[in-house]
Design a protein around this motif. Sequence first.
Motif, mmCIF file in Angstrom:
data_model
loop_
_atom_site.group_PDB
_atom_site.id
_atom_site.type_symbol
_atom_site.label_atom_id
_atom_site.label_comp_id
_atom_site.label_asym_id
_atom_site.label_seq_id
_atom_site.Cartn_x
_atom_site.Cartn_y
_atom_site.Cartn_z
ATOM 1 N N SER A 150 0.905 -1.221 -0.076
ATOM 2 C CA SER A 150 0.097 -0.096 -0.112
ATOM 3 C C SER A 150 0.876 1.225 -0.053
ATOM 4 O O SER A 150 0.418 2.307 -0.467
ATOM 5 C CB SER A 150 -0.985 0.041 1.242
ATOM 6 O OG SER A 150 -0.307 0.109 2.480
ATOM 7 N N PHE A 151 1.964 1.244 0.667
ATOM 8 C CA PHE A 151 2.784 2.463 0.490
ATOM 9 C C PHE A 151 3.958 2.546 -0.690
ATOM 10 O O PHE A 151 4.727 3.401 -0.606
ATOM 11 C CB PHE A 151 3.711 2.545 1.971
ATOM 12 C CG PHE A 151 4.483 1.197 2.469
ATOM 13 C CD1 PHE A 151 5.434 0.968 1.908
ATOM 14 C CD2 PHE A 151 3.803 0.233 2.977
ATOM 15 C CE1 PHE A 151 6.389 0.051 2.002
ATOM 16 C CE2 PHE A 151 4.426 -1.103 3.188
ATOM 17 C CZ PHE A 151 5.673 -1.248 2.789
ATOM 18 N N VAL A 152 3.797 1.663 -1.527
ATOM 19 C CA VAL A 152 4.655 1.612 -2.674
ATOM 20 C C VAL A 152 3.958 1.868 -3.836
ATOM 21 O O VAL A 152 3.059 1.325 -4.257
ATOM 22 C CB VAL A 152 5.298 0.482 -2.766
ATOM 23 C CG1 VAL A 152 6.524 0.396 -3.980
ATOM 24 C CG2 VAL A 152 6.229 -0.152 -1.386
ATOM 25 N N LYS A 153 4.396 2.942 -4.397
ATOM 26 C CA LYS A 153 3.975 3.349 -5.760
ATOM 27 C C LYS A 153 4.512 2.674 -7.026
ATOM 28 O O LYS A 153 3.893 2.245 -7.948
ATOM 29 C CB LYS A 153 3.926 4.853 -5.917
ATOM 30 C CG LYS A 153 3.406 5.700 -7.128
ATOM 31 C CD LYS A 153 3.485 7.042 -7.124
ATOM 32 C CE LYS A 153 2.718 7.600 -8.623
ATOM 33 N NZ LYS A 153 2.971 9.184 -8.574
ATOM 34 N N ALA A 177 21.098 -7.747 -4.336
ATOM 35 C CA ALA A 177 19.542 -7.195 -4.618
ATOM 36 C C ALA A 177 19.727 -5.730 -4.378
ATOM 37 O O ALA A 177 20.014 -5.201 -3.158
ATOM 38 C CB ALA A 177 18.395 -7.731 -4.375
ATOM 39 N N ALA A 178 19.519 -4.790 -5.287
ATOM 40 C CA ALA A 178 19.555 -3.378 -5.155
ATOM 41 C C ALA A 178 18.043 -2.814 -5.681
ATOM 42 O O ALA A 178 17.446 -3.078 -6.663
ATOM 43 C CB ALA A 178 20.496 -2.417 -5.919
ATOM 44 N N VAL A 179 17.282 -2.300 -4.492
ATOM 45 C CA VAL A 179 16.051 -1.878 -4.833
ATOM 46 C C VAL A 179 15.767 -0.372 -4.654
ATOM 47 O O VAL A 179 16.204 0.359 -3.757
ATOM 48 C CB VAL A 179 15.065 -2.693 -3.847
ATOM 49 C CG1 VAL A 179 13.392 -2.106 -3.941
ATOM 50 C CG2 VAL A 179 15.107 -4.120 -3.940
ATOM 51 N N GLN A 180 15.346 0.327 -5.524
ATOM 52 C CA GLN A 180 14.360 1.732 -5.527
ATOM 53 C C GLN A 180 13.041 1.814 -5.364
ATOM 54 O O GLN A 180 12.321 1.202 -6.389
ATOM 55 C CB GLN A 180 15.281 2.712 -6.476
ATOM 56 C CG GLN A 180 15.184 4.061 -6.701
ATOM 57 C CD GLN A 180 15.715 4.659 -7.871
ATOM 58 O OE1 GLN A 180 16.096 4.321 -8.477
ATOM 59 N NE2 GLN A 180 15.350 6.131 -7.603
ATOM 60 N N LEU A 181 12.774 2.357 -4.501
ATOM 61 C CA LEU A 181 11.035 2.478 -4.291
ATOM 62 C C LEU A 181 10.746 4.024 -4.410
ATOM 63 O O LEU A 181 11.444 4.996 -3.911
ATOM 64 C CB LEU A 181 10.825 1.940 -3.102
ATOM 65 C CG LEU A 181 11.141 0.628 -2.686
ATOM 66 C CD1 LEU A 181 10.730 0.151 -1.244
ATOM 67 C CD2 LEU A 181 10.754 -0.241 -3.588
ATOM 68 N N ILE A 213 17.948 -1.204 0.148
ATOM 69 C CA ILE A 213 16.792 -0.530 -0.280
ATOM 70 C C ILE A 213 16.722 1.133 -0.406
ATOM 71 O O ILE A 213 17.263 1.372 0.851
ATOM 72 C CB ILE A 213 15.510 -1.016 0.286
ATOM 73 C CG1 ILE A 213 15.564 -2.571 0.210
ATOM 74 C CG2 ILE A 213 14.352 -0.352 -0.131
ATOM 75 C CD1 ILE A 213 14.601 -3.155 1.229
ATOM 76 N N LEU A 214 16.719 1.745 -1.378
ATOM 77 C CA LEU A 214 16.603 3.192 -1.398
ATOM 78 C C LEU A 214 15.245 3.814 -1.794
ATOM 79 O O LEU A 214 14.285 3.046 -2.420
ATOM 80 C CB LEU A 214 17.613 3.617 -2.427
ATOM 81 C CG LEU A 214 19.205 3.323 -2.023
ATOM 82 C CD1 LEU A 214 19.941 3.791 -3.024
ATOM 83 C CD2 LEU A 214 19.561 4.054 -0.566
ATOM 84 N N ASP A 215 15.063 4.896 -1.398
ATOM 85 C CA ASP A 215 13.813 5.545 -1.974
ATOM 86 C C ASP A 215 13.898 6.659 -3.131
ATOM 87 O O ASP A 215 15.131 6.566 -3.406
ATOM 88 C CB ASP A 215 13.034 6.222 -0.671
ATOM 89 C CG ASP A 215 13.542 7.352 -0.142
ATOM 90 O OD1 ASP A 215 14.718 7.892 -0.753
ATOM 91 O OD2 ASP A 215 12.877 7.953 0.792
ATOM 92 N N SER A 216 13.161 6.967 -3.685
ATOM 93 C CA SER A 216 13.219 7.978 -4.987
ATOM 94 C C SER A 216 14.117 9.291 -4.622
ATOM 95 O O SER A 216 14.503 9.798 -5.254
ATOM 96 C CB SER A 216 12.012 8.254 -5.858
ATOM 97 O OG SER A 216 11.176 8.721 -4.786
ATOM 98 N N ASP A 217 14.094 9.460 -3.218
ATOM 99 C CA ASP A 217 14.664 10.824 -2.801
ATOM 100 C C ASP A 217 16.131 10.623 -2.453
ATOM 101 O O ASP A 217 16.724 11.367 -1.908
ATOM 102 C CB ASP A 217 13.982 11.397 -1.706
ATOM 103 C CG ASP A 217 12.761 11.967 -2.231
ATOM 104 O OD1 ASP A 217 12.263 12.474 -3.130
ATOM 105 O OD2 ASP A 217 11.588 11.986 -1.206
#
Length: 534
Positions: A150-153, A177-181, A213-217
């Motif tokens: 629900s919190f991931v676009k 694994a490298a993840v960008q959310l 895991i990183l976010d878009s910012d």
Amino acid sequence: MVDRIVAWFKDLPKKFNEWWEKFSRRQKITIISLAIATIIAFAILIFAVTRPQYVKIYTAETAKEANEVIDLLKGEDIEYITNVEGNEISIKREDYTKANLLLGSNSFSTDAMSIDNVTNGGFFSTESDTQKKYVVYLQDFMKKELESYSFVKSAQIQINLPEENGTLIAQNKEAYAAVQLELSDICTTDNASAMARFIATALGNDTTENVTILDSDGNLLFAGTNETSTYGAASSQYALQARVADGMRNEVIRVLTATNQFSSIEAAVNVVLDNSYTENANHLYWAPEGREEGMLASKDIYNSSSQGGVSGVPGTDSNTETTYQYEDNQYSNSNVVEESYDYLPDESTMLQQIPAGAIKYDQSSLSVTTLTYRMVREDDVKAQGLLDGITWEQYKLNNDIRTKLEVDPDLTQAVSTATGIGVNNITILSYEEPFFVDHQGLNMDMTDILTILLIVLILGLLAFVILRSMRQAKVEEAEPEVSISEILQSTPPEELEEIGVEDKSEARKIVEKFVEDNPDAAANLLRNWLNEDI
């Protein structure tokens, strides 16, 4: 008035019975069928809208595995259903994200992980091609799963699998694994840790050390560690500090909300943590009760005695000539005594380890702002005569003033007790603000309007059916039967002349004239005769 209403209700069954008896048997069946069909349609609609939708999330190979998954779902109060065999577990669609995180963090892979499209290669497919397909499959699978939260676009995933060269070193390597959310809501450190555990499980890794895991910012949500503290998972000191501050803020809001005095409460906490690791060792010694020294551990005693010289025969036999006495040290004496005692007093050793993350309450601070709304209704103000000469909008502009209130010291003490922060480090500001309520007309939203329209439509259909049935009943209602005698009486008698055999009788002529003058009555008469014959 009340008697009339009571009398009307008493006569209602009788009136309904009279109204109901006006319809024929076929009309009654039609009305009842229509009512039953309407009720069934509403029931089906309500059942279809309110019925929970279940999706299959896990297929267990053994009964033990199914019980483990069911226990996990029960522990989080997630509703589930199983098939007859009990190996297929389904949950509500709205609980899919929560259950997926739960099973992934406990090393259970959901049914979505199917690699049939990877293993079904052609004749010329190599192991390298299969591995590349598997990487693409895993990336698409994890992207889909993470975007279902629900919190991931949106999510972007890059996976690096170790090269399979048949060596033992390659087999022991773990995937990266490298993840960008791109987030649509707040992602807590616990959420990030659960996602990392899910990704590591899907990759077949034993740990989450190779997951980032990183976010878009550009904010680091998970740094590939499993470090935990007293307050839960945290990938950095800042995350730990923010988690502790959120916990205190929630406690403050919960305590002040329970007073039912405030319409809005906001709190900000400045938490100071001691991030140093401290270890203290304290050694205590004392003599046993009734003694001045400790218990004897060892005892060493050494004694030495020595005596030497030359002696003659007793008497005068040895004195034959004059002799002189010289000091020749031929007679000696030696005595050595050496003792050594070792005592052990009672000893107590206390080792204290203070982990990082301890709260420094004396250096932390807290600020709280409360707002209380005072309801001002237009109807009340108008009843009090305060709108004489001015409009309601002008009154709102003149009285829209925020007032600062005095804070009860007990509230400050309650906040201090709840957080552990001293009263001197707590600041509470309280304000009162008017909340203007305009005159309310028909307070109806779109849902109410649609409901009313639907009811009116149903009632209109019922009224249409009833009116149409009543109209048909009036048309089919038989007119009064006309007898031959009435027809003959309505025609004045005329003198009959003698006629021949071929002439028409006078009665026949009268009947024909009646039919020509009153065709409707003649038709009803003929219909009645036919019905009597039948």
